[in-house]
Design a protein around this motif. Sequence first.
Motif, PDB file in Angstrom:
ATOM      1  N   LEU A   1       0.854  -1.176   0.000  1.00 16.82           N
ATOM      2  CA  LEU A   1       0.000   0.000   0.000  1.00 16.82           C
ATOM      3  C   LEU A   1       0.891   1.227   0.000  1.00 16.82           C
ATOM      4  O   LEU A   1       2.023   1.184   0.490  1.00 16.82           O
ATOM      5  N   ARG A   2       0.343   2.324  -0.526  1.00 17.83           N
ATOM      6  CA  ARG A   2       1.061   3.589  -0.502  1.00 17.83           C
ATOM      7  C   ARG A   2       0.173   4.641   0.137  1.00 17.83           C
ATOM      8  O   ARG A   2      -0.921   4.928  -0.361  1.00 17.83           O
ATOM      9  N   LEU A   3       0.649   5.194   1.234  1.00 13.17           N
ATOM     10  CA  LEU A   3      -0.073   6.252   1.917  1.00 13.17           C
ATOM     11  C   LEU A   3       0.436   7.608   1.452  1.00 13.17           C
ATOM     12  O   LEU A   3       1.630   7.762   1.159  1.00 13.17           O
ATOM     13  N   SER A   4      -0.466   8.563   1.404  1.00 15.30           N
ATOM     14  CA  SER A   4      -0.112   9.932   1.049  1.00 15.30           C
ATOM     15  C   SER A   4      -0.633  10.876   2.118  1.00 15.30           C
ATOM     16  O   SER A   4      -1.668  10.608   2.736  1.00 15.30           O
ATOM     17  N   CYS A   5       0.071  11.979   2.300  1.00 15.62           N
ATOM     18  CA  CYS A   5      -0.372  12.991   3.255  1.00 15.62           C
ATOM     19  C   CYS A   5      -0.028  14.352   2.679  1.00 15.62           C
ATOM     20  O   CYS A   5       1.148  14.708   2.577  1.00 15.62           O
ATOM     21  N   ALA A   6      -1.061  15.094   2.317  1.00 17.90           N
ATOM     22  CA  ALA A   6      -0.877  16.426   1.757  1.00 17.90           C
ATOM     23  C   ALA A   6      -1.099  17.471   2.837  1.00 17.90           C
ATOM     24  O   ALA A   6      -2.093  17.420   3.567  1.00 17.90           O
ATOM     25  N   ALA A   7      -0.177  18.413   2.922  1.00 16.22           N
ATOM     26  CA  ALA A   7      -0.266  19.464   3.938  1.00 16.22           C
ATOM     27  C   ALA A   7      -0.672  20.788   3.305  1.00 16.22           C
ATOM     28  O   ALA A   7      -0.306  21.081   2.169  1.00 16.22           O
ATOM     29  N   SER A   8      -1.418  21.557   4.048  1.00 17.77           N
ATOM     30  CA  SER A   8      -1.841  22.860   3.561  1.00 17.77           C
ATOM     31  C   SER A   8      -0.952  23.953   4.131  1.00 17.77           C
ATOM     32  O   SER A   8      -0.295  23.776   5.160  1.00 17.77           O
ATOM     33  N   GLY A   9      -0.909  25.054   3.434  1.00 13.74           N
ATOM     34  CA  GLY A   9      -0.139  26.192   3.894  1.00 13.74           C
ATOM     35  C   GLY A   9       1.336  25.881   4.054  1.00 13.74           C
ATOM     36  O   GLY A   9       1.925  25.181   3.240  1.00 13.74           O
ATOM     37  N   ASP A  10       1.903  26.376   5.140  1.00 14.06           N
ATOM     38  CA  ASP A  10       3.333  26.211   5.390  1.00 14.06           C
ATOM     39  C   ASP A  10       3.652  25.064   6.336  1.00 14.06           C
ATOM     40  O   ASP A  10       4.794  24.914   6.770  1.00 14.06           O
ATOM     41  N   ILE A  11       2.659  24.267   6.642  1.00 11.14           N
ATOM     42  CA  ILE A  11       2.908  23.107   7.493  1.00 11.14           C
ATOM     43  C   ILE A  11       3.859  22.164   6.782  1.00 11.14           C
ATOM     44  O   ILE A  11       3.697  21.888   5.592  1.00 11.14           O
ATOM     45  N   LEU A  12       4.856  21.699   7.488  1.00 12.69           N
ATOM     46  CA  LEU A  12       5.814  20.751   6.928  1.00 12.69           C
ATOM     47  C   LEU A  12       5.457  19.349   7.415  1.00 12.69           C
ATOM     48  O   LEU A  12       5.620  19.035   8.584  1.00 12.69           O
ATOM     49  N   PRO A  13       4.975  18.506   6.497  1.00 18.53           N
ATOM     50  CA  PRO A  13       4.695  17.121   6.901  1.00 18.53           C
ATOM     51  C   PRO A  13       5.985  16.328   6.863  1.00 18.53           C
ATOM     52  O   PRO A  13       6.758  16.438   5.898  1.00 18.53           O
ATOM     53  N   TRP A  14       6.280  15.530   7.914  1.00 20.84           N
ATOM     54  CA  TRP A  14       7.566  14.852   7.874  1.00 20.84           C
ATOM     55  C   TRP A  14       7.623  13.505   8.569  1.00 20.84           C
ATOM     56  O   TRP A  14       8.687  12.891   8.659  1.00 20.84           O
ATOM     57  N   ALA A  15       6.496  13.016   9.075  1.00 19.60           N
ATOM     58  CA  ALA A  15       6.561  11.718   9.750  1.00 19.60           C
ATOM     59  C   ALA A  15       5.241  10.966   9.640  1.00 19.60           C
ATOM     60  O   ALA A  15       4.181  11.556   9.405  1.00 19.60           O
ATOM     61  N   TRP A  16       5.353   9.663   9.822  1.00 18.74           N
ATOM     62  CA  TRP A  16       4.192   8.784   9.915  1.00 18.74           C
ATOM     63  C   TRP A  16       4.249   8.052  11.257  1.00 18.74           C
ATOM     64  O   TRP A  16       5.306   7.551  11.651  1.00 18.74           O
ATOM     65  N   TYR A  17       3.110   7.993  11.915  1.00 15.35           N
ATOM     66  CA  TYR A  17       2.931   7.226  13.136  1.00 15.35           C
ATOM     67  C   TYR A  17       1.814   6.224  12.895  1.00 15.35           C
ATOM     68  O   TYR A  17       1.061   6.328  11.928  1.00 15.35           O
ATOM     69  N   ARG A  18       1.716   5.274  13.792  1.00 19.69           N
ATOM     70  CA  ARG A  18       0.584   4.354  13.725  1.00 19.69           C
ATOM     71  C   ARG A  18       0.155   3.957  15.133  1.00 19.69           C
ATOM     72  O   ARG A  18       0.942   4.016  16.078  1.00 19.69           O
ATOM     73  N   GLN A  19      -1.096   3.565  15.216  1.00 17.92           N
ATOM     74  CA  GLN A  19      -1.636   3.131  16.501  1.00 17.92           C
ATOM     75  C   GLN A  19      -2.519   1.923  16.279  1.00 17.92           C
ATOM     76  O   GLN A  19      -3.537   2.002  15.570  1.00 17.92           O
ATOM     77  N   ALA A  20      -2.109   0.818  16.852  1.00 18.93           N
ATOM     78  CA  ALA A  20      -2.891  -0.419  16.780  1.00 18.93           C
ATOM     79  C   ALA A  20      -3.836  -0.472  17.981  1.00 18.93           C
ATOM     80  O   ALA A  20      -3.588   0.185  19.002  1.00 18.93           O
ATOM     81  N   PRO A  21      -4.900  -1.219  17.888  1.00 21.27           N
ATOM     82  CA  PRO A  21      -5.856  -1.329  19.006  1.00 21.27           C
ATOM     83  C   PRO A  21      -5.168  -1.750  20.292  1.00 21.27           C
ATOM     84  O   PRO A  21      -4.408  -2.722  20.320  1.00 21.27           O
ATOM     85  N   GLY A  22      -5.417  -0.997  21.351  1.00 16.53           N
ATOM     86  CA  GLY A  22      -4.859  -1.329  22.645  1.00 16.53           C
ATOM     87  C   GLY A  22      -3.391  -0.986  22.822  1.00 16.53           C
ATOM     88  O   GLY A  22      -2.796  -1.317  23.845  1.00 16.53           O
ATOM     89  N   LYS A  23      -2.806  -0.332  21.825  1.00 11.96           N
ATOM     90  CA  LYS A  23      -1.385   0.013  21.906  1.00 11.96           C
ATOM     91  C   LYS A  23      -1.194   1.513  21.798  1.00 11.96           C
ATOM     92  O   LYS A  23      -2.068   2.241  21.335  1.00 11.96           O
ATOM     93  N   GLN A  24      -0.027   1.957  22.218  1.00 15.45           N
ATOM     94  CA  GLN A  24       0.288   3.366  22.119  1.00 15.45           C
ATOM     95  C   GLN A  24       0.676   3.728  20.689  1.00 15.45           C
ATOM     96  O   GLN A  24       1.129   2.887  19.906  1.00 15.45           O
ATOM     97  N   ARG A  25       0.496   4.983  20.373  1.00 18.50           N
ATOM     98  CA  ARG A  25       0.918   5.458  19.066  1.00 18.50           C
ATOM     99  C   ARG A  25       2.440   5.383  18.987  1.00 18.50           C
ATOM    100  O   ARG A  25       3.148   5.756  19.933  1.00 18.50           O
TER     101      ARG A  25
END
Length: 111
Positions: free
Chosen positions: A17-41
Amino acid sequence: VQLQASGGGLVQAGGSLRLSCAASGDILPWAWYRQAPGKQRELVASAINTRRPIYADSVKGRFTISRDNAKNTIYLQMNSLKPEDTAIYFCYGTLGVSDYWGQGTQVTVSS
């Protein structure tokens, strides 16, 4: 919308799979996190330094983070997916001292 993530879905183990994340304005997108059920991000991948991306040990060699500065978008290419990769994936960005989170996109890997 400040960070818009997309690309999640249901895939069989071994798929991609390929995830995309588009940011608006001057926000700098730079990381991916994940959170599984019952677990911390948890941090999955960081491209704060695009020349030296950082990956969680569990995804090294399978996931690749990249950034398109012209589109102000980051991507997460996920290959050889495993059931344990199942989680909600969030993109993360910053602008000055403020941080921003995308709405999350569900990734489900079936065995």
